[in-house]
Structure formats: C-alpha cells, structure tokens
Design a protein around this motif. Structure first.
Motif, PDB file in Angstrom:
ATOM      1  N   ASP A 123       6.546 -11.503  17.049  1.00 31.71           N
ATOM      2  CA  ASP A 123       7.268 -12.094  18.171  1.00 31.71           C
ATOM      3  C   ASP A 123       8.675 -11.515  18.271  1.00 31.71           C
ATOM      4  O   ASP A 123       9.072 -10.630  17.494  1.00 31.71           O
ATOM      5  N   THR A 124       9.445 -12.007  19.241  1.00 34.28           N
ATOM      6  CA  THR A 124      10.774 -11.447  19.501  1.00 34.28           C
ATOM      7  C   THR A 124      11.755 -11.693  18.369  1.00 34.28           C
ATOM      8  O   THR A 124      12.765 -11.003  18.261  1.00 34.28           O
ATOM      9  N   ASP A 125      11.460 -12.663  17.498  1.00 34.33           N
ATOM     10  CA  ASP A 125      12.310 -12.942  16.347  1.00 34.33           C
ATOM     11  C   ASP A 125      11.885 -12.158  15.111  1.00 34.33           C
ATOM     12  O   ASP A 125      12.471 -12.315  14.037  1.00 34.33           O
ATOM     13  N   GLY A 126      10.844 -11.340  15.252  1.00 37.13           N
ATOM     14  CA  GLY A 126      10.362 -10.560  14.129  1.00 37.13           C
ATOM     15  C   GLY A 126       9.380 -11.284  13.230  1.00 37.13           C
ATOM     16  O   GLY A 126       8.981 -10.752  12.188  1.00 37.13           O
ATOM     17  N   GLU A 127       8.960 -12.496  13.618  1.00 35.74           N
ATOM     18  CA  GLU A 127       7.984 -13.217  12.812  1.00 35.74           C
ATOM     19  C   GLU A 127       6.607 -12.592  13.002  1.00 35.74           C
ATOM     20  O   GLU A 127       6.205 -12.267  14.125  1.00 35.74           O
ATOM     21  N   VAL A 128       5.892 -12.426  11.896  1.00 41.90           N
ATOM     22  CA  VAL A 128       4.596 -11.751  11.901  1.00 41.90           C
ATOM     23  C   VAL A 128       3.498 -12.789  11.725  1.00 41.90           C
ATOM     24  O   VAL A 128       3.517 -13.588  10.777  1.00 41.90           O
ATOM     25  N   PHE A 129       2.502 -12.773  12.627  1.00 39.56           N
ATOM     26  CA  PHE A 129       1.418 -13.737  12.592  1.00 39.56           C
ATOM     27  C   PHE A 129       0.083 -13.034  12.347  1.00 39.56           C
ATOM     28  O   PHE A 129      -0.247 -12.050  13.022  1.00 39.56           O
ATOM     29  N   ASP A 130      -0.660 -13.550  11.397  1.00 43.11           N
ATOM     30  CA  ASP A 130      -2.012 -13.079  11.106  1.00 43.11           C
ATOM     31  C   ASP A 130      -2.935 -13.562  12.228  1.00 43.11           C
ATOM     32  O   ASP A 130      -3.012 -14.760  12.509  1.00 43.11           O
ATOM     33  N   LEU A 131      -3.639 -12.652  12.879  1.00 44.38           N
ATOM     34  CA  LEU A 131      -4.471 -13.000  14.036  1.00 44.38           C
ATOM     35  C   LEU A 131      -5.944 -13.166  13.699  1.00 44.38           C
ATOM     36  O   LEU A 131      -6.774 -13.339  14.598  1.00 44.38           O
ATOM     37  N   ARG A 132      -6.290 -13.160  12.429  1.00 44.33           N
ATOM     38  CA  ARG A 132      -7.718 -13.194  12.091  1.00 44.33           C
ATOM     39  C   ARG A 132      -8.402 -14.495  12.459  1.00 44.33           C
ATOM     40  O   ARG A 132      -9.639 -14.547  12.508  1.00 44.33           O
ATOM     41  N   SER A 133      -7.640 -15.535  12.777  1.00 44.62           N
ATOM     42  CA  SER A 133      -8.263 -16.781  13.231  1.00 44.62           C
ATOM     43  C   SER A 133      -8.740 -16.687  14.674  1.00 44.62           C
ATOM     44  O   SER A 133      -9.547 -17.502  15.125  1.00 44.62           O
ATOM     45  N   ILE A 134      -8.262 -15.682  15.407  1.00 45.40           N
ATOM     46  CA  ILE A 134      -8.673 -15.556  16.811  1.00 45.40           C
ATOM     47  C   ILE A 134      -9.327 -14.223  17.140  1.00 45.40           C
ATOM     48  O   ILE A 134      -9.950 -14.078  18.189  1.00 45.40           O
ATOM     49  N   THR A 135      -9.212 -13.221  16.257  1.00 44.67           N
ATOM     50  CA  THR A 135      -9.861 -11.938  16.511  1.00 44.67           C
ATOM     51  C   THR A 135     -10.040 -11.190  15.195  1.00 44.67           C
ATOM     52  O   THR A 135      -9.226 -11.330  14.273  1.00 44.67           O
ATOM     53  N   SER A 136     -11.079 -10.395  15.129  1.00 44.50           N
ATOM     54  CA  SER A 136     -11.307  -9.603  13.923  1.00 44.50           C
ATOM     55  C   SER A 136     -10.467  -8.339  13.904  1.00 44.50           C
ATOM     56  O   SER A 136     -10.254  -7.735  12.850  1.00 44.50           O
ATOM     57  N   ASP A 137      -9.959  -7.932  15.087  1.00 44.66           N
ATOM     58  CA  ASP A 137      -9.184  -6.704  15.143  1.00 44.66           C
ATOM     59  C   ASP A 137      -8.445  -6.632  16.474  1.00 44.66           C
ATOM     60  O   ASP A 137      -8.755  -7.363  17.422  1.00 44.66           O
ATOM     61  N   VAL A 138      -7.471  -5.739  16.543  1.00 42.27           N
ATOM     62  CA  VAL A 138      -6.843  -5.412  17.821  1.00 42.27           C
ATOM     63  C   VAL A 138      -7.672  -4.290  18.423  1.00 42.27           C
ATOM     64  O   VAL A 138      -7.470  -3.108  18.134  1.00 42.27           O
ATOM     65  N   ASP A 139      -8.660  -4.683  19.211  1.00 38.98           N
ATOM     66  CA  ASP A 139      -9.599  -3.723  19.778  1.00 38.98           C
ATOM     67  C   ASP A 139      -9.722  -3.959  21.279  1.00 38.98           C
ATOM     68  O   ASP A 139      -9.024  -4.795  21.871  1.00 38.98           O
ATOM     69  N   GLY A 140     -10.637  -3.213  21.915  1.00 36.97           N
ATOM     70  CA  GLY A 140     -10.785  -3.331  23.350  1.00 36.97           C
ATOM     71  C   GLY A 140     -11.151  -4.721  23.800  1.00 36.97           C
ATOM     72  O   GLY A 140     -10.617  -5.227  24.795  1.00 36.97           O
ATOM     73  N   ALA A 141     -12.045  -5.367  23.083  1.00 32.52           N
ATOM     74  CA  ALA A 141     -12.464  -6.715  23.468  1.00 32.52           C
ATOM     75  C   ALA A 141     -11.292  -7.690  23.411  1.00 32.52           C
ATOM     76  O   ALA A 141     -11.124  -8.533  24.303  1.00 32.52           O
ATOM     77  N   PHE A 142     -10.482  -7.586  22.386  1.00 31.56           N
ATOM     78  CA  PHE A 142      -9.317  -8.465  22.271  1.00 31.56           C
ATOM     79  C   PHE A 142      -8.316  -8.190  23.382  1.00 31.56           C
ATOM     80  O   PHE A 142      -7.789  -9.114  24.013  1.00 31.56           O
ATOM     81  N   LEU A 143      -8.061  -6.916  23.654  1.00 31.55           N
ATOM     82  CA  LEU A 143      -7.082  -6.564  24.676  1.00 31.55           C
ATOM     83  C   LEU A 143      -7.523  -6.990  26.070  1.00 31.55           C
ATOM     84  O   LEU A 143      -6.683  -7.227  26.945  1.00 31.55           O
ATOM     85  N   ALA A 144      -8.825  -7.108  26.266  1.00 35.76           N
ATOM     86  CA  ALA A 144      -9.354  -7.512  27.576  1.00 35.76           C
ATOM     87  C   ALA A 144      -9.387  -9.022  27.759  1.00 35.76           C
ATOM     88  O   ALA A 144      -9.772  -9.500  28.833  1.00 35.76           O
ATOM     89  N   SER A 145      -8.992  -9.783  26.731  1.00 36.00           N
ATOM     90  CA  SER A 145      -9.182 -11.236  26.758  1.00 36.00           C
ATOM     91  C   SER A 145      -7.874 -12.015  26.850  1.00 36.00           C
ATOM     92  O   SER A 145      -7.772 -13.100  26.286  1.00 36.00           O
ATOM     93  N   ASP A 146      -6.874 -11.451  27.569  1.00 37.28           N
ATOM     94  CA  ASP A 146      -5.560 -12.080  27.678  1.00 37.28           C
ATOM     95  C   ASP A 146      -4.967 -12.308  26.290  1.00 37.28           C
ATOM     96  O   ASP A 146      -4.756 -13.443  25.854  1.00 37.28           O
ATOM     97  N   PRO A 147      -4.694 -11.230  25.551  1.00 34.72           N
ATOM     98  CA  PRO A 147      -4.253 -11.385  24.160  1.00 34.72           C
ATOM     99  C   PRO A 147      -2.952 -12.156  24.010  1.00 34.72           C
ATOM    100  O   PRO A 147      -2.812 -12.952  23.081  1.00 34.72           O
ATOM    101  N   VAL A 148      -2.001 -11.943  24.900  1.00 31.20           N
ATOM    102  CA  VAL A 148      -0.732 -12.669  24.792  1.00 31.20           C
ATOM    103  C   VAL A 148      -0.961 -14.163  24.992  1.00 31.20           C
ATOM    104  O   VAL A 148      -0.447 -15.001  24.232  1.00 31.20           O
ATOM    105  N   GLY A 149      -1.760 -14.523  26.006  1.00 33.39           N
ATOM    106  CA  GLY A 149      -2.057 -15.930  26.229  1.00 33.39           C
ATOM    107  C   GLY A 149      -2.791 -16.559  25.063  1.00 33.39           C
ATOM    108  O   GLY A 149      -2.502 -17.706  24.682  1.00 33.39           O
ATOM    109  N   ARG A 150      -3.724 -15.824  24.473  1.00 34.81           N
ATOM    110  CA  ARG A 150      -4.472 -16.352  23.332  1.00 34.81           C
ATOM    111  C   ARG A 150      -3.562 -16.574  22.132  1.00 34.81           C
ATOM    112  O   ARG A 150      -3.674 -17.588  21.429  1.00 34.81           O
ATOM    113  N   VAL A 151      -2.659 -15.629  21.894  1.00 37.15           N
ATOM    114  CA  VAL A 151      -1.743 -15.782  20.766  1.00 37.15           C
ATOM    115  C   VAL A 151      -0.801 -16.957  21.005  1.00 37.15           C
ATOM    116  O   VAL A 151      -0.569 -17.777  20.103  1.00 37.15           O
ATOM    117  N   ASP A 152      -0.278 -17.067  22.214  1.00 38.42           N
ATOM    118  CA  ASP A 152       0.634 -18.184  22.517  1.00 38.42           C
ATOM    119  C   ASP A 152      -0.074 -19.529  22.340  1.00 38.42           C
ATOM    120  O   ASP A 152       0.492 -20.479  21.779  1.00 38.42           O
TER     121      ASP A 152
END
Length: 289
Positions: free
Chosen positions: A18-47
C-alpha cells in the motif's frame, strides 16, 4: 497500490504494497499475481479483503530480505515495440517509424528484477534496454479508442529488454533470435496500477528512465520521447492480436544502447542497474550461459 511476488523462483508469494509501504500476503484471495487475478478487479478485491481483516501483513524487514520475483506470473505473451524513441532511432541511424514496429519475445525470458542475466554462448554483442512495460488486465480486442485501450491496462513495470545484437541483426530472419535468449527479460520489481501513478502525479507517457552499467550512466531518457504513447500502443496492437490479462508489452527504449557504438557490450561480471519514476529499481549481475 503495487503488486509484487516475493520468494524463491517458482515459489513466490503474491503480495500487495500500500501507499504506506505495508506489505500484505495475498494468498487468502489468490494463488498468484496472474492473468486471472488481474482480470478480477484486483484492487477492489484487496481493499475488500483488507477491510474484512482477511489479509496478513508481512514484516517489512522480512519482505526486504526476500528475493523479488517478476511481479506477474509467466505471461501468455510478451509483445515488444522497436525503435519507439526518437533519440534511439536517431542513434541507430533508423528512420522514424510511421507505425509501431512489432516483434515477440519468448515469455520464458521473464525473470526477477535482480536475477542474474546470462550472456548466451558465442555472444559478443549482448546489450541492455530499459523499457516501460505495460501489463494487460482486461482483454483488449479491436479497441476503438484510447479510452478503451486504457481501461485494459492493469499497470506498469520496468523491463530490461536484453538483446543480442549479432543474433538480432546479422544472422538473418526476424529480431526474435536476438531477443529470446534465457534471462533476457528482467521485469519488476512492482506492478504499479494506473491509479497509483496518477495519485503520485506521474504520467506513464512522461516518466524518467535511467540505466547504468558498473555505475556509468548509459541511458538517461524519458517516455515523453516516445513516438507512440503507451495507450496508443495498446489500441494499435489490439487491431492485430487479442491482448489477454497477464500479457506484457515492452514499449521501446531511449538512446544509450551499446549498439550505437558509444559503450562496450556487456561482459560477465558487469552490474546493470535500472530505475524509473514511480516504478522502483532493478539490479542485475551479468554471468555466462
């Protein structure tokens, strides 16, 4: 927001920063940063996941100590634009293109931003090229406007379009032979969303790009010198091929390459460092295949 992949090659963890430099593990919502994840509103999903308390933070010191992988998993294709900077065309004695020059690069060339670059066997002319890379987040097919093309962009990253010039220009055929050697596409460290660049007051069509070899400045340019702007490139390519989420487009390089004759080609032991406004930095040591 920035997306990245941290950890050993082949076992990277997908993360958001995020903008503060905090790093979040995304494995609870995706297995990887791949095409499927990028096509699924990744910013909205992370928020949403962050608001729900579903994301785990990674300690910054731990994150800083982890290998930085390419910010997306293996792309479906890597499309490249040649001679897209006026100063680069001039230094190589080429005419200014009237349409984008398009070639393909083997997706298997993509490595992490700090991974070793290998000079191919029998190579004497391995060269560097700092480039702005576009990552597609929504299928782009026959885009009718720049706005439609812009809506398909998931984000931007630094790419080093490493090139073997003899293979590319002196061995017959198309450019792909000099572009597709192993390790020839360091990418990252981050995939930076258009919204994040805009929030930082940065324009993809006006970013400073800088590359050094062993501390000596070789390239010091700006994407403002592009002949074809990033959004224009996406719109153009969509008339000839379908661009899918996770595809990468390398948009060309400014002046300062070894091909121009002002600096020696890469040798084992050389250190190449790249930076771009808002997109972070890369550092590669050169080895031999």
């Amino acid at each position: 927001m920035q997306f990245a992949r941290l950890g050993p090659a082949g076992s990277e963890i997908p993360v958001a920063i995020d903008t503060d430099g905090e790093v979040f593990d995304l494995r609870s919502i995706t297995s990887d940063v791949d095409g499927a994840f990028l096509a699924s509103d990744p910013v909205g999903r992370v928020d949403h996941a962050r608001s729900a308390g579903d994301l785990t933070s990674i300690d910054r010191d731990r994150a800083d100590g982890m290998r930085r992988g390419a910010p997306i998993a293996r792309p479906g294709k890597v499309v490249c634009i040649g001679l897209n900077y006026r100063d680069h065309a001039a230094e190589t004695g080429a005419d200014i293109p009237t349409e984008p020059i398009v070639f393909m690069k083997d997706p298997m060339t993509v490595i992490g931003p700090d991974d070793e670059v290998l000079i191919p066997r029998n190579s004497t002319k391995t060269d560097w090229e700092i480039e702005l890379a576009i990552v597609i987040g929504r299928t782009a097919r026959y885009c009718e406007s720049d706005a439609a093309a812009e809506a398909s962009i998931a984000g931007y990253a630094i790419a080093n379009d490493v090139s073997e010039r003899e293979f590319q220009l002196e061995r017959g055929g198309q450019w792909d032979k000099g572009k597709s050697c192993e390790t020839f596409n360091p990418l990252g460290p981050w995939l930076v969303t258009p919204r994040s660049l805009d929030a930082a007051g940065l324009d993809p069509a006006a970013l400073a790009l800088r590359l050094t070899v062993n501390g000596e400045v070789r390239q010091d340019g700006t994407t403002a010198d592009m002949i074809f702007r990033p959004v224009e490139i996406v719109r153009y390519l969509s008339q000839f091929m379908v661009l899918y989420p996770g595809d990468v487009i390398s948009t060309g390089t400014p002046a300062g390459v070894a091909l121009a004759g002002h600096a020696p080609y890469l040798q084992p032991g050389d250190v190449v460092e790249l930076t771009a406004d808002g997109l972070g930095s890369q550092r590669q040591t050169v080895g031999a295949a």
